[in-house]
Motif scaffolding. Structure first.
Motif, PDB file in Angstrom:
ATOM      1  N   LEU A 295       0.855  -1.190   0.000  1.00 24.66           N
ATOM      2  CA  LEU A 295       0.000   0.000   0.000  1.00 24.66           C
ATOM      3  C   LEU A 295       0.888   1.235   0.000  1.00 24.66           C
ATOM      4  CD1 LEU A 295      -2.646   1.628   0.439  1.00 24.66           C
ATOM      5  CD2 LEU A 295      -2.419   1.140   2.892  1.00 24.66           C
ATOM      6  N   LEU A 296       0.765   2.056  -1.033  1.00 25.82           N
ATOM      7  CA  LEU A 296       1.553   3.300  -1.129  1.00 25.82           C
ATOM      8  C   LEU A 296       0.603   4.480  -1.001  1.00 25.82           C
ATOM      9  CD1 LEU A 296       4.113   4.984  -1.845  1.00 25.82           C
ATOM     10  CD2 LEU A 296       3.617   4.521  -4.256  1.00 25.82           C
ATOM     11  N   ILE A 297       0.881   5.344  -0.030  1.00 25.40           N
ATOM     12  CA  ILE A 297       0.018   6.499   0.210  1.00 25.40           C
ATOM     13  C   ILE A 297       0.676   7.750  -0.370  1.00 25.40           C
ATOM     14  CG2 ILE A 297      -1.109   7.880   2.012  1.00 25.40           C
ATOM     15  CD1 ILE A 297      -0.797   5.305   3.827  1.00 25.40           C
ATOM     16  N   GLY A 298      -0.062   8.480  -1.208  1.00 24.19           N
ATOM     17  CA  GLY A 298       0.476   9.686  -1.822  1.00 24.19           C
ATOM     18  C   GLY A 298       0.728   9.490  -3.302  1.00 24.19           C
ATOM     19  N   ALA A 299       0.722  10.587  -4.050  1.00 25.48           N
ATOM     20  CA  ALA A 299       0.914  10.493  -5.493  1.00 25.48           C
ATOM     21  C   ALA A 299       1.758  11.656  -6.008  1.00 25.48           C
ATOM     22  CB  ALA A 299      -0.446  10.463  -6.198  1.00 25.48           C
ATOM     23  N   GLY A 300       2.570  12.256  -5.133  1.00 22.84           N
ATOM     24  CA  GLY A 300       3.441  13.356  -5.545  1.00 22.84           C
ATOM     25  C   GLY A 300       4.695  12.831  -6.216  1.00 22.84           C
ATOM     26  N   GLY A 301       5.679  13.700  -6.407  1.00 14.17           N
ATOM     27  CA  GLY A 301       6.892  13.362  -7.164  1.00 14.17           C
ATOM     28  C   GLY A 301       7.587  12.102  -6.680  1.00 14.17           C
ATOM     29  N   ALA A 302       7.957  12.066  -5.399  1.00 11.79           N
ATOM     30  CA  ALA A 302       8.717  10.930  -4.888  1.00 11.79           C
ATOM     31  C   ALA A 302       7.857   9.669  -4.882  1.00 11.79           C
ATOM     32  CB  ALA A 302       9.232  11.228  -3.483  1.00 11.79           C
ATOM     33  N   ALA A 303       6.575   9.804  -4.528  1.00 13.10           N
ATOM     34  CA  ALA A 303       5.673   8.648  -4.488  1.00 13.10           C
ATOM     35  C   ALA A 303       5.550   8.033  -5.880  1.00 13.10           C
ATOM     36  CB  ALA A 303       4.299   9.069  -3.976  1.00 13.10           C
ATOM     37  N   ARG A 304       5.461   8.891  -6.869  1.00 14.36           N
ATOM     38  CA  ARG A 304       5.326   8.434  -8.258  1.00 14.36           C
ATOM     39  C   ARG A 304       6.550   7.609  -8.672  1.00 14.36           C
ATOM     40  NH1 ARG A 304       1.989  10.455 -12.773  1.00 14.36           N
ATOM     41  NH2 ARG A 304       3.216   9.974 -14.618  1.00 14.36           N
TER      42      ARG A 304
ATOM     43  N   GLU B 187      -8.634   7.231   0.054  1.00 17.43           N
ATOM     44  CA  GLU B 187      -8.056   7.247   1.406  1.00 17.43           C
ATOM     45  C   GLU B 187      -8.882   6.450   2.407  1.00 17.43           C
ATOM     46  OE1 GLU B 187      -7.454  11.370   2.544  1.00 17.43           O
ATOM     47  OE2 GLU B 187      -5.300  10.951   2.715  1.00 17.43           O
ATOM     48  N   GLU B 188     -10.203   6.357   2.145  1.00  9.80           N
ATOM     49  CA  GLU B 188     -11.078   5.648   3.089  1.00  9.80           C
ATOM     50  C   GLU B 188     -10.804   4.149   3.090  1.00  9.80           C
ATOM     51  OE1 GLU B 188     -11.933   6.987   0.301  1.00  9.80           O
ATOM     52  OE2 GLU B 188     -12.934   5.401  -0.843  1.00  9.80           O
ATOM     53  N   GLN B 189     -10.040   3.660   2.106  1.00 12.33           N
ATOM     54  CA  GLN B 189      -9.737   2.225   2.055  1.00 12.33           C
ATOM     55  C   GLN B 189      -8.425   1.866   2.750  1.00 12.33           C
ATOM     56  OE1 GLN B 189     -11.049   1.997  -2.400  1.00 12.33           O
ATOM     57  NE2 GLN B 189     -10.820  -0.097  -1.672  1.00 12.33           N
ATOM     58  N   ILE B 190      -7.712   2.873   3.235  1.00  7.13           N
ATOM     59  CA  ILE B 190      -6.406   2.620   3.858  1.00  7.13           C
ATOM     60  C   ILE B 190      -6.521   1.639   5.013  1.00  7.13           C
ATOM     61  CG2 ILE B 190      -4.591   3.688   5.287  1.00  7.13           C
ATOM     62  CD1 ILE B 190      -4.708   6.126   3.437  1.00  7.13           C
ATOM     63  N   GLY B 191      -7.528   1.825   5.859  1.00  9.37           N
ATOM     64  CA  GLY B 191      -7.686   0.979   7.034  1.00  9.37           C
ATOM     65  C   GLY B 191      -7.824  -0.491   6.669  1.00  9.37           C
ATOM     66  N   GLU B 192      -8.666  -0.742   5.716  1.00 12.41           N
ATOM     67  CA  GLU B 192      -8.920  -2.136   5.326  1.00 12.41           C
ATOM     68  C   GLU B 192      -7.686  -2.721   4.648  1.00 12.41           C
ATOM     69  OE1 GLU B 192      -9.946  -5.190   2.542  1.00 12.41           O
ATOM     70  OE2 GLU B 192     -10.228  -3.142   1.774  1.00 12.41           O
ATOM     71  N   LEU B 193      -7.032  -1.950   3.778  1.00 12.09           N
ATOM     72  CA  LEU B 193      -5.858  -2.436   3.052  1.00 12.09           C
ATOM     73  C   LEU B 193      -4.658  -2.635   3.972  1.00 12.09           C
ATOM     74  CD1 LEU B 193      -6.250  -0.346  -0.204  1.00 12.09           C
ATOM     75  CD2 LEU B 193      -6.249  -2.857  -0.031  1.00 12.09           C
ATOM     76  N   ALA B 194      -4.522  -1.772   4.963  1.00  7.91           N
ATOM     77  CA  ALA B 194      -3.398  -1.911   5.906  1.00  7.91           C
ATOM     78  C   ALA B 194      -3.460  -3.257   6.603  1.00  7.91           C
ATOM     79  CB  ALA B 194      -3.422  -0.770   6.924  1.00  7.91           C
ATOM     80  N   GLY B 195      -4.652  -3.826   6.676  1.00 10.81           N
ATOM     81  CA  GLY B 195      -4.836  -5.112   7.326  1.00 10.81           C
ATOM     82  C   GLY B 195      -4.462  -6.300   6.458  1.00 10.81           C
ATOM     83  N   ARG B 196      -4.086  -6.058   5.189  1.00  8.13           N
ATOM     84  CA  ARG B 196      -3.766  -7.222   4.344  1.00  8.13           C
ATOM     85  C   ARG B 196      -2.628  -7.002   3.346  1.00  8.13           C
ATOM     86  NH1 ARG B 196      -6.997  -7.264  -0.457  1.00  8.13           N
ATOM     87  NH2 ARG B 196      -8.534  -5.608  -0.535  1.00  8.13           N
ATOM     88  N   VAL B 197      -1.737  -6.059   3.625  1.00  5.45           N
ATOM     89  CA  VAL B 197      -0.536  -5.910   2.779  1.00  5.45           C
ATOM     90  C   VAL B 197       0.710  -6.222   3.613  1.00  5.45           C
ATOM     91  CG1 VAL B 197      -1.579  -4.182   1.238  1.00  5.45           C
ATOM     92  CG2 VAL B 197      -0.322  -3.435   3.293  1.00  5.45           C
ATOM     93  N   GLY B 198       1.822  -6.452   2.938  1.00  7.39           N
ATOM     94  CA  GLY B 198       3.067  -6.764   3.643  1.00  7.39           C
ATOM     95  C   GLY B 198       3.876  -5.520   3.970  1.00  7.39           C
ATOM     96  N   LEU B 199       3.563  -4.422   3.268  1.00 11.55           N
ATOM     97  CA  LEU B 199       4.338  -3.188   3.428  1.00 11.55           C
ATOM     98  C   LEU B 199       3.432  -1.997   3.193  1.00 11.55           C
ATOM     99  CD1 LEU B 199       7.176  -1.681   3.509  1.00 11.55           C
ATOM    100  CD2 LEU B 199       7.249  -2.034   1.023  1.00 11.55           C
ATOM    101  N   ILE B 200       3.540  -0.997   4.075  1.00 12.42           N
ATOM    102  CA  ILE B 200       2.819   0.265   3.869  1.00 12.42           C
ATOM    103  C   ILE B 200       3.870   1.350   3.718  1.00 12.42           C
ATOM    104  CG2 ILE B 200       1.074   1.852   4.781  1.00 12.42           C
ATOM    105  CD1 ILE B 200       0.261  -0.364   6.769  1.00 12.42           C
ATOM    106  N   VAL B 201       3.765   2.132   2.639  1.00  7.27           N
ATOM    107  CA  VAL B 201       4.743   3.198   2.392  1.00  7.27           C
ATOM    108  C   VAL B 201       4.027   4.542   2.420  1.00  7.27           C
ATOM    109  CG1 VAL B 201       6.462   4.111   0.782  1.00  7.27           C
ATOM    110  CG2 VAL B 201       6.049   1.628   0.904  1.00  7.27           C
ATOM    111  N   ASN B 202       4.543   5.489   3.213  1.00  9.86           N
ATOM    112  CA  ASN B 202       4.015   6.842   3.141  1.00  9.86           C
ATOM    113  C   ASN B 202       4.849   7.663   2.177  1.00  9.86           C
ATOM    114  OD1 ASN B 202       2.675   9.281   3.561  1.00  9.86           O
ATOM    115  ND2 ASN B 202       4.066   9.855   5.241  1.00  9.86           N
ATOM    116  N   GLY B 203       4.223   8.019   1.068  1.00  8.10           N
ATOM    117  CA  GLY B 203       4.894   8.876   0.097  1.00  8.10           C
ATOM    118  C   GLY B 203       4.214  10.234   0.046  1.00  8.10           C
ATOM    119  N   SER B 204       3.302  10.482   0.985  1.00  6.43           N
ATOM    120  CA  SER B 204       2.654  11.791   1.064  1.00  6.43           C
ATOM    121  C   SER B 204       3.464  12.679   1.994  1.00  6.43           C
ATOM    122  CB  SER B 204       1.232  11.635   1.614  1.00  6.43           C
ATOM    123  OG  SER B 204       1.274  11.467   3.026  1.00  6.43           O
ATOM    124  N   THR B 205       3.071  13.933   2.113  1.00  8.07           N
ATOM    125  CA  THR B 205       3.813  14.835   2.999  1.00  8.07           C
ATOM    126  C   THR B 205       3.213  14.866   4.410  1.00  8.07           C
ATOM    127  OG1 THR B 205       2.495  16.617   2.082  1.00  8.07           O
ATOM    128  CG2 THR B 205       4.698  16.325   1.184  1.00  8.07           C
TER     129      THR B 205
END
Lengths: 376, 376
Positions: free
Chosen positions: A162-171, A215-233
């Motif tokens: 799960l990757l959060i954010g869509a700015g330069g570095a996240a992209r 963003e409302e799906q973050i909670g559910e997805l955080a429960g079933r991925v191996g890695l969560i990355v914050n690429g937002s500010t």
């Protein structure tokens, strides 16, 4: 490269005339130079100290300059840089990672797909070639030791992320991650759905495994991925001017939940204690709600899920803190930042200069990594 | 003091036989030694690196040893230390700051009032004299530059102060603060009222300006004092065994509001991720409530109110973070910790040794402060 050419003073003066900052007189003593283009890199960029430590350690007669560029001057600055035979290349930071593209002579395929360049090398014939080392730096620090133990011990192939954010570095990170985790899926969660869908479309054209979510799906997805990355500010220190011109502070927020901070009050110096105070009071209910939701999501994420934050100031964001509290492995963006600088230095900007100076690739890479980590 | 005496090996072996840790063989090369007594200082104390940096910088033939002492062995360790002519003195940390008192030959008046000793000097005749440098270190770093700009710019005389906590360090700080702020009042807020009242009584016997209050009054008092000091362990990293034997983690808590964390689950390694995870899930509603109240109190404290935390790991506790968010000046315990080590080194434990070695007091103090700050 052994004699000092007096013309560098003139070249730097020409460059300076288009910048918002000036150089100290002693930089004129060097034969070669590199730099970083951004809005005000002289005020926050880490790269000058990293690159200059590497130049000094290797005994190279070169220095790295912060280049503060106002938007209308960008073409002039690039023109002067292209004309300088002393230039090795330059880094690119906010807000020019995208707008630099049409000013370059060539853009490497992956950087072109990402749509953003953070590194430009000047060829012997004066051509400027753009690269993106953000994603490769991220991957390097995720799976191999750069400054610390890597966050992931083995291969991440097949892992859902799960990757959060869509700015330069996240992209940039999205492209490299999607490639590496396939057939695992890359969930892209962004505040504004359109930007997330835009990144997902671009990634899918190359790898086919990206899924844009709200963003409302973050909670559910955080429960079933191996890695969560914050690429937002979210979680980053300092003031931030949003697309709609509001100035906000995002440091008290976790990337695991929505943030709708109040704007910093108009008419006050946004950096003043009074502005911070009034902003905080207005944003407090929102901060509380964000933190409450974040704590809950962190508590329910599987124990094996790791958390990576591209932000490195503060050292530990709210996002990372909540995941650490709840027993997860975490890492901040320091490793990625150093790894991308090492890639840019060794593989792109100074590759030829290092070869010409007689350095062996593996040894110089190790030395540059050590020096950059030391002065971080 | 110039020739190497082989008997130090024997002295250290005698000492080691009463300790839970052992020394590396190379410490036998030194002529003089100092150390720190605690439960497991070898695992967490900063003082060995601080003191050894100062010894090395000054070219002194001495070293500083962590002495891990189990409670029943304390008298034996003190007896061996007293008998050693090589001993300069020693620091005392948890849990022996109080129980060391009856084992000493003399205790300085202020330390005796505080009821706790953190520094012991060995006199030429073998007498052991106890001091407390916690409070003086606190005051030094509060009003004069030690490692950073001091938190308070001028005199704090007449200022009302709220001190949270009533443990060893808080007690020392209370005495020095009460003396300095008079006729200002010192409000002492503690989780258990009896302990707070006990400190207030002792302080009042000397200065008459202490008032014990309950934790529920923190919110109201934070709105009308010039300085809030956290002397409790709320916000501190690591595991903590409470008086009732429960093991808890206090790091996610702010000192501005009550904390009733769940115990770390029995039967699990308290340091494991699984223990942290289960503890966090059980404590989450309490953490949320504590943080919510803390944010509220921080938002409503007057802009000029400063916040000082004796805790330095993590660098910024929840207490300090919330006050910084809301526009207040903040400082952590690093300055106090260095200042108290400098006081102990220069004024107590090594005072005579430094004089005999020809060092000038002001110059050596500056040098020791610099070295200790450098290696922190």
């Amino acid at each position: 490269m052994s004699t000092r050419n007096p013309s560098i003073g003139l070249e730097l003066a020409r460059l300076e005339s288009h910048l918002a900052n000036t150089f100290s007189p002693d930089v004129r003593a060097y034969q070669r130079f590199a730099g970083i283009i951004g809005d005000r890199p002289s005020q926050y960029a880490k790269s000058p100290s990293l690159w200059n430590a590497a130049f000094t350690a290797l005994g190279l007669n070169a220095m790295f300059l912060p280049l503060d560029v106002d938007q209308p001057k960008l073409p002039d600055v690039v023109r002067v840089l292209r004309a300088s035979e002393r230039l090795l290349g330059f880094s690119v930071t906010v807000p020019y990672k995208v707008s630099i593209l049409p000013l370059l002579d060539e853009v490497e395929e992956k950087a072109s797909r990402i749509g953003a360049v953070n590194t430009v090398a000047r060829m012997a014939d004066g051509r400027l070639v753009g690269y993106n080392t953000d994603g490769s730096g991220f991957l390097a620090s995720l799976t191999a030791p750069v400054v610390d133990r890597p966050l992931c011990d083995g291969s991440i192939a097949g892992m859902d992320v799960l990757l959060i954010g869509a700015g330069g570095a996240a992209r940039a990170v999205a492209f490299f991650l999607a490639d590496q985790i396939a057939p695992g899926r890359l969930f892209l969660a962004n505040r504004t759905d359109a930007a997330g869908q835009d990144v997902a479309r671009a990634v899918n054209a190359a790898y086919g495994n990206a899924i844009a979510v709200g963003e409302e799906q973050i909670g559910e997805l955080a429960g079933r991925v191996g890695l969560i990355v914050n690429g937002s500010t979210k979680g980053q220190a300092g003031l931030r001017r949003l697309a709609d011109e509001r100035v906000v502070m995002l440091e008290p927020y976790s990337a695991l939940a929505p943030a709708t901070p109040a704007p910093v009050p108009a008419g006050l110096d946004p950096a003043s204690d009074e502005a911070r105070r009034r902003w905080f009071e207005a944003s407090r209910p929102d901060i509380e709600q964000n933190n409450r939701r974040s704590l809950e999501i962190a508590a329910h994420a599987p124990a094996a899920t790791a958390a990576y934050d591209l932000v490195y100031a503060p050292t530990e964001t709210v996002f990372l803190r909540h995941l650490r509290y709840s027993g997860h492995r975490t890492a901040n963006g320091k490793g990625m930042n150093i790894a991308q600088a090492v890639d840019a230095f060794c593989d792109r900007v100074c590759a030829e200069y290092l070869r010409d100076s007689g350095f062996e690739a593996t040894a110089v890479r190790r030395r540059v990594t050590e020096e950059m980590s030391r002065v971080w």
